[in-house]
Design a protein around this motif. Structure first.
Motif, PDB file in Angstrom:
ATOM      1  N   ALA A 103     -18.550   0.648  36.916  1.00 26.38           N
ATOM      2  CA  ALA A 103     -18.645   0.999  35.500  1.00 26.38           C
ATOM      3  C   ALA A 103     -18.594   2.507  35.275  1.00 26.38           C
ATOM      4  O   ALA A 103     -18.023   2.985  34.297  1.00 26.38           O
ATOM      5  CB  ALA A 103     -19.929   0.419  34.906  1.00 26.38           C
ATOM      6  N   LYS A 104     -19.164   3.271  36.194  1.00 29.67           N
ATOM      7  CA  LYS A 104     -19.188   4.732  36.041  1.00 29.67           C
ATOM      8  C   LYS A 104     -17.815   5.362  36.237  1.00 29.67           C
ATOM      9  O   LYS A 104     -17.585   6.500  35.803  1.00 29.67           O
ATOM     10  CB  LYS A 104     -20.181   5.353  37.021  1.00 29.67           C
ATOM     11  N   ASP A 105     -16.903   4.619  36.867  1.00 27.85           N
ATOM     12  CA  ASP A 105     -15.583   5.174  37.192  1.00 27.85           C
ATOM     13  C   ASP A 105     -14.447   4.635  36.331  1.00 27.85           C
ATOM     14  O   ASP A 105     -13.346   5.187  36.356  1.00 27.85           O
ATOM     15  CB  ASP A 105     -15.240   4.885  38.662  1.00 27.85           C
ATOM     16  N   VAL A 106     -14.680   3.558  35.610  1.00 27.99           N
ATOM     17  CA  VAL A 106     -13.598   2.938  34.846  1.00 27.99           C
ATOM     18  C   VAL A 106     -13.106   3.892  33.760  1.00 27.99           C
ATOM     19  O   VAL A 106     -13.885   4.609  33.136  1.00 27.99           O
ATOM     20  CB  VAL A 106     -14.059   1.595  34.231  1.00 27.99           C
ATOM     21  N   THR A 107     -11.785   3.951  33.584  1.00 28.81           N
ATOM     22  CA  THR A 107     -11.212   4.861  32.602  1.00 28.81           C
ATOM     23  C   THR A 107     -11.102   4.188  31.236  1.00 28.81           C
ATOM     24  O   THR A 107     -11.003   2.964  31.131  1.00 28.81           O
ATOM     25  CB  THR A 107      -9.815   5.323  33.025  1.00 28.81           C
ATOM     26  N   ALA A 108     -11.077   5.004  30.202  1.00 31.25           N
ATOM     27  CA  ALA A 108     -10.919   4.480  28.841  1.00 31.25           C
ATOM     28  C   ALA A 108      -9.583   3.754  28.702  1.00 31.25           C
ATOM     29  O   ALA A 108      -9.479   2.741  28.007  1.00 31.25           O
ATOM     30  CB  ALA A 108     -11.020   5.610  27.821  1.00 31.25           C
ATOM     31  N   ALA A 109      -8.568   4.257  29.401  1.00 32.68           N
ATOM     32  CA  ALA A 109      -7.245   3.635  29.340  1.00 32.68           C
ATOM     33  C   ALA A 109      -7.272   2.225  29.930  1.00 32.68           C
ATOM     34  O   ALA A 109      -6.649   1.302  29.391  1.00 32.68           O
ATOM     35  CB  ALA A 109      -6.226   4.494  30.084  1.00 32.68           C
ATOM     36  N   ASP A 110      -8.008   2.049  31.032  1.00 37.24           N
ATOM     37  CA  ASP A 110      -8.112   0.720  31.649  1.00 37.24           C
ATOM     38  C   ASP A 110      -8.913  -0.230  30.765  1.00 37.24           C
ATOM     39  O   ASP A 110      -8.590  -1.410  30.651  1.00 37.24           O
ATOM     40  CB  ASP A 110      -8.750   0.817  33.038  1.00 37.24           C
ATOM     41  N   VAL A 111      -9.977   0.265  30.147  1.00 35.87           N
ATOM     42  CA  VAL A 111     -10.771  -0.572  29.240  1.00 35.87           C
ATOM     43  C   VAL A 111      -9.891  -1.051  28.082  1.00 35.87           C
ATOM     44  O   VAL A 111      -9.835  -2.248  27.778  1.00 35.87           O
ATOM     45  CB  VAL A 111     -11.992   0.204  28.678  1.00 35.87           C
ATOM     46  N   LYS A 112      -9.201  -0.109  27.467  1.00 33.34           N
ATOM     47  CA  LYS A 112      -8.338  -0.440  26.331  1.00 33.34           C
ATOM     48  C   LYS A 112      -7.223  -1.388  26.750  1.00 33.34           C
ATOM     49  O   LYS A 112      -6.916  -2.353  26.054  1.00 33.34           O
ATOM     50  CB  LYS A 112      -7.743   0.839  25.747  1.00 33.34           C
ATOM     51  N   GLY A 113      -6.617  -1.121  27.916  1.00 36.21           N
ATOM     52  CA  GLY A 113      -5.506  -1.942  28.386  1.00 36.21           C
ATOM     53  C   GLY A 113      -5.909  -3.374  28.662  1.00 36.21           C
ATOM     54  O   GLY A 113      -5.215  -4.319  28.248  1.00 36.21           O
ATOM     55  N   MET A 114      -7.029  -3.571  29.360  1.00 36.88           N
ATOM     56  CA  MET A 114      -7.460  -4.931  29.697  1.00 36.88           C
ATOM     57  C   MET A 114      -7.830  -5.728  28.448  1.00 36.88           C
ATOM     58  O   MET A 114      -7.462  -6.895  28.315  1.00 36.88           O
ATOM     59  CB  MET A 114      -8.629  -4.887  30.698  1.00 36.88           C
ATOM     60  N   PHE A 115      -8.552  -5.106  27.530  1.00 36.99           N
ATOM     61  CA  PHE A 115      -8.901  -5.823  26.301  1.00 36.99           C
ATOM     62  C   PHE A 115      -7.663  -6.080  25.447  1.00 36.99           C
ATOM     63  O   PHE A 115      -7.535  -7.129  24.810  1.00 36.99           O
ATOM     64  CB  PHE A 115      -9.959  -5.064  25.506  1.00 36.99           C
ATOM     65  N   SER A 116      -6.744  -5.135  25.448  1.00 40.58           N
ATOM     66  CA  SER A 116      -5.533  -5.272  24.641  1.00 40.58           C
ATOM     67  C   SER A 116      -4.697  -6.472  25.058  1.00 40.58           C
ATOM     68  O   SER A 116      -4.222  -7.240  24.212  1.00 40.58           O
ATOM     69  CB  SER A 116      -4.696  -3.995  24.752  1.00 40.58           C
ATOM     70  N   VAL A 117      -4.524  -6.658  26.371  1.00 43.08           N
ATOM     71  CA  VAL A 117      -3.700  -7.757  26.890  1.00 43.08           C
ATOM     72  C   VAL A 117      -4.512  -9.044  27.017  1.00 43.08           C
ATOM     73  O   VAL A 117      -4.137 -10.096  26.502  1.00 43.08           O
ATOM     74  CB  VAL A 117      -3.091  -7.377  28.253  1.00 43.08           C
ATOM     75  N   ASN A 118      -5.643  -8.965  27.717  1.00 43.06           N
ATOM     76  CA  ASN A 118      -6.412 -10.163  28.066  1.00 43.06           C
ATOM     77  C   ASN A 118      -7.050 -10.847  26.862  1.00 43.06           C
ATOM     78  O   ASN A 118      -7.204 -12.072  26.858  1.00 43.06           O
ATOM     79  CB  ASN A 118      -7.522  -9.817  29.059  1.00 43.06           C
ATOM     80  N   VAL A 119      -7.419 -10.057  25.864  1.00 42.83           N
ATOM     81  CA  VAL A 119      -8.157 -10.619  24.723  1.00 42.83           C
ATOM     82  C   VAL A 119      -7.328 -10.571  23.437  1.00 42.83           C
ATOM     83  O   VAL A 119      -6.982 -11.615  22.875  1.00 42.83           O
ATOM     84  CB  VAL A 119      -9.498  -9.884  24.512  1.00 42.83           C
ATOM     85  N   SER A 157     -16.850  -5.246  35.836  1.00 39.60           N
ATOM     86  CA  SER A 157     -17.589  -5.311  34.571  1.00 39.60           C
ATOM     87  C   SER A 157     -16.663  -5.475  33.370  1.00 39.60           C
ATOM     88  O   SER A 157     -16.894  -6.336  32.509  1.00 39.60           O
ATOM     89  CB  SER A 157     -18.465  -4.062  34.398  1.00 39.60           C
ATOM     90  N   VAL A 158     -15.613  -4.686  33.300  1.00 38.08           N
ATOM     91  CA  VAL A 158     -14.722  -4.748  32.137  1.00 38.08           C
ATOM     92  C   VAL A 158     -13.848  -5.989  32.191  1.00 38.08           C
ATOM     93  O   VAL A 158     -13.679  -6.690  31.185  1.00 38.08           O
ATOM     94  CB  VAL A 158     -13.858  -3.471  32.033  1.00 38.08           C
ATOM     95  N   TYR A 159     -13.292  -6.286  33.370  1.00 33.96           N
ATOM     96  CA  TYR A 159     -12.478  -7.498  33.507  1.00 33.96           C
ATOM     97  C   TYR A 159     -13.310  -8.735  33.159  1.00 33.96           C
ATOM     98  O   TYR A 159     -12.860  -9.614  32.410  1.00 33.96           O
ATOM     99  CB  TYR A 159     -11.943  -7.608  34.936  1.00 33.96           C
ATOM    100  N   SER A 160     -14.529  -8.814  33.677  1.00 30.67           N
ATOM    101  CA  SER A 160     -15.412  -9.939  33.361  1.00 30.67           C
ATOM    102  C   SER A 160     -15.704  -9.997  31.869  1.00 30.67           C
ATOM    103  O   SER A 160     -15.760 -11.083  31.280  1.00 30.67           O
ATOM    104  CB  SER A 160     -16.720  -9.832  34.142  1.00 30.67           C
ATOM    105  N   ALA A 161     -15.890  -8.845  31.259  1.00 29.36           N
ATOM    106  CA  ALA A 161     -16.151  -8.805  29.816  1.00 29.36           C
ATOM    107  C   ALA A 161     -14.981  -9.392  29.038  1.00 29.36           C
ATOM    108  O   ALA A 161     -15.178 -10.123  28.057  1.00 29.36           O
ATOM    109  CB  ALA A 161     -16.422  -7.371  29.367  1.00 29.36           C
ATOM    110  N   THR A 162     -13.755  -9.104  29.469  1.00 26.73           N
ATOM    111  CA  THR A 162     -12.586  -9.674  28.769  1.00 26.73           C
ATOM    112  C   THR A 162     -12.551 -11.185  28.922  1.00 26.73           C
ATOM    113  O   THR A 162     -12.204 -11.905  27.980  1.00 26.73           O
ATOM    114  CB  THR A 162     -11.255  -9.082  29.273  1.00 26.73           C
TER     115      THR A 162
END
Length: 266
Positions: A103-119, A157-162
């Motif tokens: 979680a401390k290393d995940v980038t904003a771009a990866d967060v946005k990208g995963m939610f954008s596609v997956n959700v 954490s982010v992938y699981s959240a999606t």
């Protein structure tokens, strides 16, 4: 390859169809006599797959380029589909990706990208077929989630959240559409042998640690196609991993303590 006779002459739309699980689903649907609409970003791969499937199974196969992160493009693509094939019997929301990172290393771009596609991409695609299916009082929406949507582990954490979001959306959608005779199914596979991990875990350590426990896309696709146009709430694979997810729901603290070493293998 087992056939699903309910699919004969039906139209199945598959996102993320250019490889992996999506490609295997396409072959099995076509073997059952379904006509296909294949959606993905890579037009060249889609066209090659469409040609192979059409020749092998003598079904109609329409390849259309679609980037699910470009949400504004999705309505026009689905209008085009309806104009060409008239109706959609099954929508398989398969496209998605993950990046394994603390979680401390995940980038904003990866967060946005995963939610954008997956959700968001999944939800917008689904919205485009609901009214058509309601008019015909039939249809099946299949959302590919993950066991990670039931049991989150470190570095995902982010992938699981999606995937938690996909499950929440799917459960609500199922209740909304039940009165219209439309089936809604969540598919929750564990790790599969696909190029998903080329991006999620470039080191290859996680796949190596899974060994023989990793699922084949052929097996998962077979289970999905067998369930098409049936009222299945969920498909959970493998059984032992789903049992762990159920146990986690009941005894989360115990599972987190006992499974700590295994969870950190990513």
């Amino acid at each position: 390859m087992r056939k699903n006779e309910r699919l004969k002459g039906k139209t199945v739309v598959i996102t993320g169809a250019s490889g992996g699980l999506g490609e295997q689903i396409a072959h099995r649907c076509a073997a059952s006599g379904a006509n296909l609409v294949l959606l993905a970003r890579n037009q060249k791969k889609l066209e090659q797959l469409a040609e192979n499937v059409s020749e092998k199974y003598s079904v109609d196969c329409l390849p259309l380029q679609l980037d699910l992160s470009r949400h504004e493009d999705i309505p026009a693509v689905f209008r085009d589909i309806i104009e060409r094939v008239e109706y959609i019997d099954v929508l398989v929301n398969n496209a998605g990706y993950g990046v394994f990172s603390e979680a401390k290393d995940v980038t904003a771009a990866d967060v946005k990208g995963m939610f954008s596609v997956n959700v968001v991409g999944l939800i917008v695609c689904t919205k485009e077929v609901i009214n058509y299916m309601r008019q015909r009082k039939s249809g099946h929406i299949i959302n590919i989630s993950s066991q990670a949507g039931k049991l989150a582990t470190p570095k995902s954490s982010v992938y699981s959240a999606t995937k938690h979001a996909v499950l929440g959306y799917t459960n609500s959608l199922r209740m909304e559409l039940a009165k219209d005779g439309i089936f809604v199914t969540a598919v929750n596979p564990g790790p599969m042998a696909t190029n998903f991990f080329d991006r999620a875990d470039p080191s290859g350590n996680y796949v190596k640690s899974l060994g023989r426990y990793i699922l084949s896309t052929e097996k998962v696709a077979e289970k999905i196609v067998e369930a098409m146009l049936m009222n299945r709430r969920e498909i959970n694979l493998p059984g032992w991993m789903n049992a762990g997810s159920i146990l986690y729901t009941l005894f989360p603290r115990l599972v987190e303590r006992l499974g700590k070493k295994a969870f950190f293998k990513k």
